[in-house]
Design a protein around this motif. Structure first.
Motif, PDB file in Angstrom:
ATOM      1  N   ALA A 108      41.463  12.704 120.029  1.00  0.00           N
ATOM      2  CA  ALA A 108      41.451  13.484 121.269  1.00  0.00           C
ATOM      3  C   ALA A 108      41.336  12.563 122.487  1.00  0.00           C
ATOM      4  O   ALA A 108      42.016  12.761 123.503  1.00  0.00           O
ATOM      5  CB  ALA A 108      40.298  14.477 121.242  1.00  0.00           C
ATOM      6  N   ALA A 109      40.496  11.547 122.378  1.00  0.00           N
ATOM      7  CA  ALA A 109      40.315  10.610 123.489  1.00  0.00           C
ATOM      8  C   ALA A 109      41.592   9.814 123.757  1.00  0.00           C
ATOM      9  O   ALA A 109      41.891   9.482 124.903  1.00  0.00           O
ATOM     10  CB  ALA A 109      39.162   9.659 123.185  1.00  0.00           C
ATOM     11  N   LEU A 110      42.347   9.513 122.687  1.00  0.00           N
ATOM     12  CA  LEU A 110      43.577   8.742 122.831  1.00  0.00           C
ATOM     13  C   LEU A 110      44.800   9.620 123.087  1.00  0.00           C
ATOM     14  O   LEU A 110      45.899   9.109 123.340  1.00  0.00           O
ATOM     15  CB  LEU A 110      43.823   7.894 121.574  1.00  0.00           C
ATOM     16  CG  LEU A 110      42.795   6.801 121.288  1.00  0.00           C
ATOM     17  CD1 LEU A 110      43.057   6.170 119.930  1.00  0.00           C
ATOM     18  CD2 LEU A 110      42.823   5.738 122.374  1.00  0.00           C
ATOM     19  N   GLY A 111      44.633  10.939 122.970  1.00  0.00           N
ATOM     20  CA  GLY A 111      45.753  11.854 123.188  1.00  0.00           C
ATOM     21  C   GLY A 111      46.727  11.882 122.024  1.00  0.00           C
ATOM     22  O   GLY A 111      47.908  12.158 122.201  1.00  0.00           O
ATOM     23  N   ILE A 112      46.243  11.620 120.816  1.00  0.00           N
ATOM     24  CA  ILE A 112      47.087  11.632 119.622  1.00  0.00           C
ATOM     25  C   ILE A 112      46.877  12.958 118.895  1.00  0.00           C
ATOM     26  O   ILE A 112      45.743  13.338 118.596  1.00  0.00           O
ATOM     27  CB  ILE A 112      46.732  10.450 118.681  1.00  0.00           C
ATOM     28  CG1 ILE A 112      47.011   9.127 119.386  1.00  0.00           C
ATOM     29  CG2 ILE A 112      47.510  10.553 117.374  1.00  0.00           C
ATOM     30  CD1 ILE A 112      46.546   7.905 118.609  1.00  0.00           C
ATOM     31  N   GLU A 113      47.993  13.647 118.623  1.00  0.00           N
ATOM     32  CA  GLU A 113      47.886  14.948 117.965  1.00  0.00           C
ATOM     33  C   GLU A 113      48.403  14.933 116.537  1.00  0.00           C
ATOM     34  O   GLU A 113      48.101  15.816 115.764  1.00  0.00           O
ATOM     35  CB  GLU A 113      48.628  16.001 118.779  1.00  0.00           C
ATOM     36  CG  GLU A 113      48.001  16.222 120.138  1.00  0.00           C
ATOM     37  CD  GLU A 113      48.748  17.255 120.949  1.00  0.00           C
ATOM     38  OE1 GLU A 113      49.607  17.959 120.394  1.00  0.00           O
ATOM     39  OE2 GLU A 113      48.466  17.347 122.157  1.00  0.00           O
ATOM     40  N   GLY A 114      49.199  13.963 116.171  1.00  0.00           N
ATOM     41  CA  GLY A 114      49.729  13.918 114.817  1.00  0.00           C
ATOM     42  C   GLY A 114      50.860  12.924 114.727  1.00  0.00           C
ATOM     43  O   GLY A 114      51.167  12.211 115.685  1.00  0.00           O
ATOM     44  N   GLY A 115      51.495  12.905 113.573  1.00  0.00           N
ATOM     45  CA  GLY A 115      52.620  12.007 113.361  1.00  0.00           C
ATOM     46  C   GLY A 115      52.210  10.702 112.724  1.00  0.00           C
ATOM     47  O   GLY A 115      51.329  10.010 113.214  1.00  0.00           O
ATOM     48  N   ARG A 116      52.847  10.373 111.611  1.00  0.00           N
ATOM     49  CA  ARG A 116      52.485   9.175 110.859  1.00  0.00           C
ATOM     50  C   ARG A 116      52.742   7.889 111.639  1.00  0.00           C
ATOM     51  O   ARG A 116      52.157   6.863 111.347  1.00  0.00           O
ATOM     52  CB  ARG A 116      53.222   9.148 109.529  1.00  0.00           C
ATOM     53  CG  ARG A 116      52.819  10.348 108.674  1.00  0.00           C
ATOM     54  CD  ARG A 116      53.176  10.305 107.241  1.00  0.00           C
ATOM     55  NE  ARG A 116      52.793   9.192 106.427  1.00  0.00           N
ATOM     56  CZ  ARG A 116      51.595   9.014 105.878  1.00  0.00           C
ATOM     57  NH1 ARG A 116      50.616   9.838 106.155  1.00  0.00           N
ATOM     58  NH2 ARG A 116      51.372   8.008 105.064  1.00  0.00           N
ATOM     59  N   GLU A 117      53.611   7.950 112.660  1.00  0.00           N
ATOM     60  CA  GLU A 117      53.892   6.757 113.456  1.00  0.00           C
ATOM     61  C   GLU A 117      52.667   6.345 114.292  1.00  0.00           C
ATOM     62  O   GLU A 117      52.604   5.232 114.785  1.00  0.00           O
ATOM     63  CB  GLU A 117      55.108   6.964 114.365  1.00  0.00           C
ATOM     64  CG  GLU A 117      54.919   7.985 115.472  1.00  0.00           C
ATOM     65  CD  GLU A 117      55.155   9.437 115.038  1.00  0.00           C
ATOM     66  OE1 GLU A 117      54.999  10.326 115.876  1.00  0.00           O
ATOM     67  OE2 GLU A 117      55.494   9.670 113.865  1.00  0.00           O
ATOM     68  N   ASN A 118      51.694   7.243 114.422  1.00  0.00           N
ATOM     69  CA  ASN A 118      50.479   6.954 115.182  1.00  0.00           C
ATOM     70  C   ASN A 118      49.350   6.403 114.322  1.00  0.00           C
ATOM     71  O   ASN A 118      48.233   6.238 114.803  1.00  0.00           O
ATOM     72  CB  ASN A 118      49.994   8.210 115.914  1.00  0.00           C
ATOM     73  CG  ASN A 118      50.938   8.637 117.007  1.00  0.00           C
ATOM     74  OD1 ASN A 118      51.496   7.794 117.705  1.00  0.00           O
ATOM     75  ND2 ASN A 118      51.137   9.933 117.154  1.00  0.00           N
TER      76      ASN A 118
END
Length: 148
Positions: A108-118
């Motif tokens: 949440a702090a990094l703004g990542i919601e999903g996706g294996r590339e992350n």
């Protein structure tokens, strides 16, 4: 009392109690710490000692899988006893639920919601927060679960 002092005190107690497993395990752990200090010409603090003890536990856990495949229950029992001795000196490990909470907060702090590339973007910061508090494999599982 530092962890190195605690190791020495427990080593003496194991010798007095004729506890071979504890004596041998602590002796090997102390030797690993001493080897690192000699090689790198630096005195380790508690965090450094914990890192070495964590590696010792990981080495034993990795070997357990091979022993189980080979059907060597005698070695499996011995390594489990050694892991138990070493775990006394390590900080309490986090549960999977606690790890997942940290993963969600970090994402949440990094703004990542999903996706294996992350995976790499999330794994680094999470491991930084959980260093020494959680097993890397459990953290990886929690991150993969979150991203999928």
């Amino acid at each position: 009392m530092t962890i190195k002092e605690q190791l020495m005190a427990d080593f003496k107690e194991a010798m007095k109690a004729h506890d071979e497993v504890a004596k041998n395990t602590i002796s090997l752990a102390r030797a690993a710490v001493k080897q690192y200090e000699v090689d790198n010409r630096e005195e380790l603090d508690d965090a450094g000692v914990i890192a070495i003890l964590t590696k010792q536990v990981k080495m034993r856990k990795d070997a357990l899988a091979d022993f189980e495949k080979a059907g060597r229950t005698d070695l499996t029992e011995a390594y489990n006893a050694e892991i138990e001795v070493l775990n006394k000196y390590l900080p309490e490990q986090m549960s999977m639920d606690e790890i997942q909470d940290v993963v969600k907060e970090t994402a949440a702090a990094l703004g990542i919601e999903g996706g294996r590339e992350n995976m790499g973007k999330l794994m680094g910061p999470v491991m930084g927060k959980l260093k020494g508090k959680a097993d890397g494999n459990q953290v990886r599982e929690a991150v993969q679960e979150f991203l999928s």
